[in-house]
Enzyme design. Structure first.
Site, mmCIF file in Angstrom:
data_model
loop_
_atom_site.group_PDB
_atom_site.id
_atom_site.type_symbol
_atom_site.label_atom_id
_atom_site.label_comp_id
_atom_site.label_asym_id
_atom_site.label_seq_id
_atom_site.Cartn_x
_atom_site.Cartn_y
_atom_site.Cartn_z
ATOM 1 N N ASP A 1 -3.588 -1.063 6.524
ATOM 2 C CA ASP A 1 -4.585 -2.116 6.318
ATOM 3 C C ASP A 1 -4.065 -3.096 5.268
ATOM 4 O O ASP A 1 -4.655 -3.246 4.211
ATOM 5 C CB ASP A 1 -5.934 -1.512 5.891
ATOM 6 C CG ASP A 1 -5.844 -0.697 4.605
ATOM 7 O OD1 ASP A 1 -4.745 -0.200 4.282
ATOM 8 O OD2 ASP A 1 -6.875 -0.579 3.911
ATOM 9 N N ASP B 1 0.621 -1.655 1.254
ATOM 10 C CA ASP B 1 0.878 -1.457 2.689
ATOM 11 C C ASP B 1 2.076 -2.292 3.128
ATOM 12 O O ASP B 1 2.910 -1.840 3.912
ATOM 13 C CB ASP B 1 -0.325 -1.893 3.527
ATOM 14 C CG ASP B 1 -1.615 -1.218 3.157
ATOM 15 O OD1 ASP B 1 -2.092 -0.374 3.931
ATOM 16 O OD2 ASP B 1 -2.177 -1.564 2.099
ATOM 17 N N VAL C 1 -2.109 4.983 6.068
ATOM 18 C CA VAL C 1 -2.173 4.620 4.656
ATOM 19 C C VAL C 1 -3.384 3.733 4.371
ATOM 20 O O VAL C 1 -3.436 3.038 3.354
ATOM 21 C CB VAL C 1 -0.857 3.962 4.185
ATOM 22 C CG1 VAL C 1 0.287 4.956 4.278
ATOM 23 C CG2 VAL C 1 -0.531 2.706 4.981
ATOM 24 N N HIS D 1 0.833 2.827 -3.981
ATOM 25 C CA HIS D 1 0.286 4.018 -3.316
ATOM 26 C C HIS D 1 0.938 4.321 -1.966
ATOM 27 O O HIS D 1 1.479 5.403 -1.742
ATOM 28 C CB HIS D 1 -1.221 3.840 -3.088
ATOM 29 C CG HIS D 1 -2.018 3.523 -4.295
ATOM 30 N ND1 HIS D 1 -2.412 4.473 -5.206
ATOM 31 C CD2 HIS D 1 -2.527 2.340 -4.735
ATOM 32 C CE1 HIS D 1 -3.127 3.906 -6.173
ATOM 33 N NE2 HIS D 1 -3.204 2.612 -5.909
ATOM 34 N N ASP D 2 0.837 3.354 -1.047
ATOM 35 C CA ASP D 2 1.162 3.624 0.351
ATOM 36 C C ASP D 2 2.644 3.871 0.584
ATOM 37 O O ASP D 2 3.028 4.536 1.552
ATOM 38 C CB ASP D 2 0.695 2.447 1.222
ATOM 39 C CG ASP D 2 -0.808 2.248 1.164
ATOM 40 O OD1 ASP D 2 -1.518 3.166 0.711
ATOM 41 O OD2 ASP D 2 -1.276 1.174 1.569
#
Length: 312
Positions: free
Chosen positions: A14, A19, A128, A242-243
């Protein structure tokens, strides 16, 4: 490296600043065979996350990997986005050209089902964002469960970042997360305990900035914007990517250390909806069902990303 040795993945995302970096790592690393990018509503509305995925492909020259648009709403609850963190577009900051590439006509859920059913059980799903597409695929065609090699999730943790109890990706569609976590498919979870160790500090950003190609410059712009919002909203001096952790694990599982633990998804609590209950100490006595990533090997992780960005 022969194609048969590469790890086949579908990246469900997303975009989203982190991402976007995850897409670049997956598409550019020789250990990965990225067979498709699927999009879901999460950081922004579906039309925006899909456009952002196409823009990432445009800036990086990713022309042969299909992008499939997926679910625009959670399974049950109202949609929630993260404009405060990612901006109204979902990927504010960089100035990017409009993409020539278009999304495929086939819905992401149908694409996921089709690729899994025709596979030899050698495809890893890497969601993710919210887990809506994955849960819908499981519900629509249960036969895919035995075909999924592994699901490597970015989400959850022993604490929250969207509510005190819940991480954003799980919170947005905890009902979908419950379907996925109870599916019996092998799951590895990159929760906040792990991803908050993947901080893009000044040294890392300098290394990326020195590469000088369009993809690396794009990542520098993403991190510059992300740094401002994470400092403002969470007090982080450096932004966590994060992803990227989920893709890095698919490239080299030794980049993290995991422990098999019991994880359950809370969907009924008034204050705890979206919580991932991670049984760190085995107090429930329930059988462990998730490989929970707990420690990141920083040098290996950042070297992997920097070396991959140099390939663009």
């Amino acid at each position: 490296m022969q194609n048969s040795m590469k790890r086949k993945i579908i990246l469900d995302c997303d975009p989203g600043h982190d991402d976007a970096i995850a897409i670049l790592l997956a598409a550019g690393n020789e250990a990965i065979d990225l067979i498709g990018i699927t999009t879901v509503a999460g950081n922004a509305e579906l039309e925006k996350t899909t456009l952002n995925a196409l823009k990432v492909c445009e800036i990086a020259g990713i022309v042969d990997i299909p992008v499939h648009k997926g679910s625009s709403q959670p399974l049950i609850r109202k949609r929630e986005t993260a404009a405060d963190i990612h901006g109204d577009s979902g990927m504010d900051g960089p100035i990017l050209p409009e993409p020539e590439k278009e999304a495929e006509d086939e819905h992401a859920v149908d694409f996921i089902i089709g690729k899994l059913m025709e596979s030899d059980g050698d495809i890893t799903l890497v969601p993710v964002g919210p887990l809506t597409n994955i849960a819908m695929a499981m519900r629509r065609e249960p036969a895919i469960l035995s075909k999924i090699q592994e699901i490597v999730i970015m989400g959850g943790g022993t604490f929250g970042n969207w509510t005190p109890a819940a991480e954003f990706n799980i919170y947005v569609d905890a009902d979908a997360a419950k379907v996925v976590f109870e599916s019996g498919v092998p799951i590895t979870m990159m929760g906040l305990d792990l991803t908050h160790q993947a901080l893009a500090d000044h040294e890392v950003c300098s290394r990326i900035g020195e590469i000088g190609n369009p993809a690396a410059n794009f990542v520098s712009d993403l991190l510059s914007y992300f740094r401002k919002t994470y400092l403002e909203f969470f007090g982080f001096e450096h932004p966590p990517v994060h992803d990227v952790c989920s893709v890095a694990y698919c490239i080299d599982p030794t980049v993290v250390e995991t422990k098999k633990l019991r994880v359950d998804i809370e969907t009924k609590g008034e204050l705890t909806y979206g919580m991932t209950l991670v049984d760190l100490h085995g107090v429930t006595g329930r059988e462990p069902n998730v490989n929970v990533a707990l420690k990141l090997h920083h040098d290996k992780f950042w070297n992997m990303l920097v070396e991959t960005l140099k390939q663009y």
